[in-house]
Design a protein around this motif. Structure first.
Motif, PDB file in Angstrom:
ATOM      1  N   PHE A 289       0.816  -1.217   0.000  1.00  0.00           N
ATOM      2  CA  PHE A 289       0.000   0.000   0.000  1.00  0.00           C
ATOM      3  C   PHE A 289       0.851   1.270   0.000  1.00  0.00           C
ATOM      4  N   HIS A 290       1.924   1.281   0.780  1.00  0.00           N
ATOM      5  CA  HIS A 290       2.657   2.528   1.009  1.00  0.00           C
ATOM      6  C   HIS A 290       3.898   2.701   0.138  1.00  0.00           C
ATOM      7  N   GLY A 291       4.344   1.648  -0.519  1.00  0.00           N
ATOM      8  CA  GLY A 291       5.502   1.772  -1.383  1.00  0.00           C
ATOM      9  C   GLY A 291       5.156   2.426  -2.710  1.00  0.00           C
ATOM     10  N   PRO A 292       6.136   2.620  -3.588  1.00  0.00           N
ATOM     11  CA  PRO A 292       5.885   3.205  -4.899  1.00  0.00           C
ATOM     12  C   PRO A 292       4.803   2.447  -5.661  1.00  0.00           C
ATOM     13  N   LEU A 293       3.947   3.190  -6.356  1.00  0.00           N
ATOM     14  CA  LEU A 293       2.854   2.627  -7.143  1.00  0.00           C
ATOM     15  C   LEU A 293       1.914   1.781  -6.288  1.00  0.00           C
ATOM     16  N   GLY A 294       1.760   2.180  -5.012  1.00  0.00           N
ATOM     17  CA  GLY A 294       0.964   1.409  -4.067  1.00  0.00           C
ATOM     18  C   GLY A 294      -0.507   1.344  -4.426  1.00  0.00           C
ATOM     19  N   LEU A 295      -1.207   0.445  -3.750  1.00  0.00           N
ATOM     20  CA  LEU A 295      -2.620   0.224  -4.052  1.00  0.00           C
ATOM     21  C   LEU A 295      -3.472   1.463  -3.793  1.00  0.00           C
ATOM     22  N   GLN A 296      -3.073   2.264  -2.827  1.00  0.00           N
ATOM     23  CA  GLN A 296      -3.807   3.497  -2.568  1.00  0.00           C
ATOM     24  C   GLN A 296      -2.841   4.670  -2.520  1.00  0.00           C
ATOM     25  N   PRO A 375       4.970   1.614 -15.838  1.00  0.00           N
ATOM     26  CA  PRO A 375       4.637   1.045 -14.525  1.00  0.00           C
ATOM     27  C   PRO A 375       3.846  -0.262 -14.598  1.00  0.00           C
ATOM     28  N   LYS A 376       2.959  -0.399 -15.591  1.00  0.00           N
ATOM     29  CA  LYS A 376       2.141  -1.600 -15.676  1.00  0.00           C
ATOM     30  C   LYS A 376       2.968  -2.850 -15.988  1.00  0.00           C
ATOM     31  N   LEU A 377       4.188  -2.650 -16.439  1.00  0.00           N
ATOM     32  CA  LEU A 377       5.061  -3.787 -16.738  1.00  0.00           C
ATOM     33  C   LEU A 377       6.132  -3.988 -15.675  1.00  0.00           C
ATOM     34  N   ALA A 378       6.147  -3.135 -14.669  1.00  0.00           N
ATOM     35  CA  ALA A 378       7.199  -3.183 -13.666  1.00  0.00           C
ATOM     36  C   ALA A 378       6.997  -4.324 -12.671  1.00  0.00           C
ATOM     37  N   ALA A 379       8.073  -4.679 -11.991  1.00  0.00           N
ATOM     38  CA  ALA A 379       8.026  -5.676 -10.920  1.00  0.00           C
ATOM     39  C   ALA A 379       8.979  -5.239  -9.817  1.00  0.00           C
ATOM     40  N   GLN A 380       8.705  -5.651  -8.599  1.00  0.00           N
ATOM     41  CA  GLN A 380       9.566  -5.323  -7.472  1.00  0.00           C
ATOM     42  C   GLN A 380       9.780  -6.577  -6.630  1.00  0.00           C
ATOM     43  N   LEU A 381      11.020  -6.785  -6.240  1.00  0.00           N
ATOM     44  CA  LEU A 381      11.408  -7.994  -5.509  1.00  0.00           C
ATOM     45  C   LEU A 381      12.074  -7.604  -4.191  1.00  0.00           C
ATOM     46  N   TRP A 382      11.551  -8.145  -3.097  1.00  0.00           N
ATOM     47  CA  TRP A 382      12.115  -7.890  -1.775  1.00  0.00           C
ATOM     48  C   TRP A 382      12.679  -9.209  -1.262  1.00  0.00           C
ATOM     49  N   LEU A 383      13.999  -9.300  -1.206  1.00  0.00           N
ATOM     50  CA  LEU A 383      14.656 -10.521  -0.748  1.00  0.00           C
ATOM     51  C   LEU A 383      14.924 -10.464   0.751  1.00  0.00           C
ATOM     52  N   HIS A 418       2.246  -5.928 -11.648  1.00  0.00           N
ATOM     53  CA  HIS A 418       1.117  -5.020 -11.842  1.00  0.00           C
ATOM     54  C   HIS A 418       0.143  -5.576 -12.873  1.00  0.00           C
ATOM     55  N   ASP A 419      -1.140  -5.391 -12.585  1.00  0.00           N
ATOM     56  CA  ASP A 419      -2.177  -5.824 -13.508  1.00  0.00           C
ATOM     57  C   ASP A 419      -2.023  -5.070 -14.828  1.00  0.00           C
ATOM     58  N   ARG A 420      -1.952  -5.808 -15.937  1.00  0.00           N
ATOM     59  CA  ARG A 420      -1.685  -5.202 -17.238  1.00  0.00           C
ATOM     60  C   ARG A 420      -2.801  -4.238 -17.651  1.00  0.00           C
ATOM     61  N   ASN A 421      -4.032  -4.510 -17.228  1.00  0.00           N
ATOM     62  CA  ASN A 421      -5.155  -3.642 -17.598  1.00  0.00           C
ATOM     63  C   ASN A 421      -5.295  -2.436 -16.687  1.00  0.00           C
ATOM     64  N   THR A 422      -5.229  -2.666 -15.383  1.00  0.00           N
ATOM     65  CA  THR A 422      -5.585  -1.616 -14.413  1.00  0.00           C
ATOM     66  C   THR A 422      -4.382  -0.946 -13.764  1.00  0.00           C
ATOM     67  N   GLY A 423      -3.218  -1.605 -13.803  1.00  0.00           N
ATOM     68  CA  GLY A 423      -2.048  -1.075 -13.113  1.00  0.00           C
ATOM     69  C   GLY A 423      -2.011  -1.410 -11.640  1.00  0.00           C
ATOM     70  N   LEU A 424      -2.997  -2.147 -11.132  1.00  0.00           N
ATOM     71  CA  LEU A 424      -3.021  -2.509  -9.711  1.00  0.00           C
ATOM     72  C   LEU A 424      -1.769  -3.285  -9.324  1.00  0.00           C
ATOM     73  N   LYS A 425      -1.199  -2.933  -8.189  1.00  0.00           N
ATOM     74  CA  LYS A 425      -0.048  -3.653  -7.670  1.00  0.00           C
ATOM     75  C   LYS A 425      -0.527  -4.971  -7.071  1.00  0.00           C
ATOM     76  N   LEU A 426       0.122  -6.067  -7.446  1.00  0.00           N
ATOM     77  CA  LEU A 426      -0.351  -7.396  -7.090  1.00  0.00           C
ATOM     78  C   LEU A 426       0.740  -8.219  -6.422  1.00  0.00           C
ATOM     79  N   LEU A 427       0.322  -9.189  -5.608  1.00  0.00           N
ATOM     80  CA  LEU A 427       1.229 -10.186  -5.062  1.00  0.00           C
ATOM     81  C   LEU A 427       1.459 -11.227  -6.147  1.00  0.00           C
ATOM     82  N   ALA A 428       2.685 -11.311  -6.630  1.00  0.00           N
ATOM     83  CA  ALA A 428       2.976 -12.046  -7.862  1.00  0.00           C
ATOM     84  C   ALA A 428       2.608 -13.523  -7.805  1.00  0.00           C
TER      85      ALA A 428
END
Length: 478
Positions: A289-296, A375-383, A418-428
């Motif tokens: 929610f609070h990171g870049p491109l968050g859900l809200q 952004p709709k094609l981006a991904a983020q990985l937290w190791l 991210h959802d390709r249609n809406t841009g929603l950030k998703l749990l991969a």
């Protein structure tokens, strides 16, 4: 008269009135500032939890003029939902509170019934299209869409913003809520247990519980609030009499919230960990929610969509015969205090009011070193073991990094796409993909959306295990 002069006049008149009715206020010993928070409703964090934990309010409280010799009694009380918070506000046990649009409408109605008035002074976080609320089903349920819940049992915290969303979603399906589904009231905690025990077929809830239950592995999200096209927000309310009496204190609270937003934007991983420590909500969900491109968006300006969300909530309450109060959004919202807080912080309220931009993803691709453009094609990985989240321009690059991490003996805390249609950030690892002949993938929250994309663009619909290559590649269990 311009806005800045108007708020100065309001503050001056309030000060003069107070001085006239309470001579010698400077000698008064104590002013109470009692604030009700919803810590586990994590999108309220910058208006409650972070202010409290970082002691930000102390920095902005007025200490000159009529407040020169004042002692402040700052009280904090945490709630799991809006209705009990409202009860204490109406009983004059709290001065400021944070809650969503739907319970906020109940708050305003309860105040009016008691012969008093409350006002929303600012949104804290929200989404102009409704993301934040959602519906989940048990992880092993065959149900993939809301339409398949007809005739089933759905639980939801009654009186919450998720309740309002669910009613609107049911209406859009053309269902009778009294005949076509069975609705039962369950708190987030009870709803989570009911899902795990398969005692309900679906559960609707507000931030962060649809994502939290999904992240923890016992639920799967099948409906996002944006599908109901119903804007939603959580915001701060104040007893109007208190705000009139102490406008400088209300502005100080909002300035503290603005600083909390700045801190979160600068170091989202650090403060997601703090939220997790206080609430028990996993940092990976907080960052969602609070990171870049968050859900809200953390957004303190009164956008037309937020005003409409409040108006819709009021009308829904009347439709449900929960209130007959003579209310409308404009009578409940007072933007003078947040405008003054923006002015004092050197910020342009009107410019922010026009902007719908999310916190941007400014990092470069961790593999290629190039700027991330789409952004709709981006991904983020937290190791695990890494303090910062890695960013990638495409899911495929993140999958490569995930596989390499596995070879190096590292586990992923979470992977976002991210959802390709809406841009929603998703749990991969909880969503669907379409993979084309060149190995490129597009992510989708809903299987129906993935099926439609594959039909129109080509490619095969696959789950996370299939697109990442093998069962050995996985996000750490939760």
């Amino acid at each position: 008269m311009n806005i800045s002069r108007s708020i100065h006049l309001v503050l001056a008149l309030a000060s003069a009135a107070l001085a006239g009715t309470m001579p010698g206020i400077a000698g008064a010993e104590t002013i109470r500032i009692a604030i009700g928070t919803q810590d586990t409703t994590i999108n309220c964090a910058t208006g409650g939890l972070l202010i409290r934990e970082l002691r930000l309010l102390d920095k902005y409280l007025p200490r000159t003029g009529k407040y020169k010799d004042i002692t402040y009694d700052v009280q904090w009380k945490n709630f799991t939902s809006g209705p009990p918070l409202t009860n204490e506000m109406v009983a004059d046990k709290l001065d400021i509170g944070a809650m969503a649009d739907f319970p906020g409408s109940l708050n305003a109605a309860a105040f009016q019934k008691a012969g008093k008035k409350s006002v929303f002074i600012a949104p804290l976080s929200g989404n102009a299209i409704g993301t934040g609320n959602g519906i989940v089903v048990p992880a092993d349920s065959p149900i993939q869409s809301l339409a398949e819940l007809k005739g089933k049992t759905i639980s939801v915290p009654f009186g919450s913003t998720a309740h309002g969303m669910l009613l609107r979603a049911i209406k859009r399906q053309g269902w009778d809520p009294d005949k076509d589904v069975t609705l039962v009231s369950q708190s987030p905690e009870v709803g989570g247990s009911a899902l795990q025990a398969h005692k309900v077929d679906g559960h609707a809830n507000f931030v962060p519980f649809p994502e939290l239950f999904t992240f923890r592995g016992f639920a799967r999200k099948i409906y996002d609030g944006s599908q109901a096209e119903a804007p939603t927000f959580h915001g701060a309310l104040v007893n109007a009499a208190y705000a009139q009496k102490y406008p400088e204190i209300v502005v100080a609270y909002l300035r503290a919230a603005i600083e909390a937003d700045r801190l979160m934007a600068a170091e989202p991983e650090k403060y997601s960990e703090l939220i997790a420590k206080v609430t028990g909500i996993d940092a990976e969900v907080d960052y969602l929610f609070h990171g870049p491109l968050g859900l809200q968006n953390r957004d303190y300006t009164w956008k037309p969509e937020y005003r409409q969300a409040l108006q819709t909530s009021i009308e829904t309450l009347k439709l449900l015969k929960r209130t007959d109060a003579d209310l409308n959004a404009d009578s409940v919202i007072d933007d003078r205090y947040i405008r003054e807080a923006f002015r004092l912080e050197g910020l342009d309220y009107d410019a922010r009011l026009k902007s719908y931009d999310k916190q941007p993803l400014t990092a470069k691709d961790a593999a290629a070193g190039k700027r991330i453009g789409e952004p709709k094609l981006a991904a983020q990985l937290w190791l695990q073991g890494e303090p910062k989240v890695r960013a990638y321009a495409a899911p495929e690059a993140a999958f490569v990094a995930l596989r390499q991490a596995g070879k190096d003996g590292k586990k992923a805390r979470v992977l976002y796409v991210h959802d390709r249609n809406t841009g929603l950030k998703l749990l991969a690892d909880k969503v669907w993909y379409v993979q084309d002949g060149k190995g490129r993938v597009s992510a989708f929250l809903l299987k129906d959306s993935a099926d439609s994309w594959a039909k129109s663009h080509g490619g095969n619909v696959r789950d996370f295990a299939a697109v990442t290559g093998s069962g050995a590649v996985a996000v750490a269990s939760h």
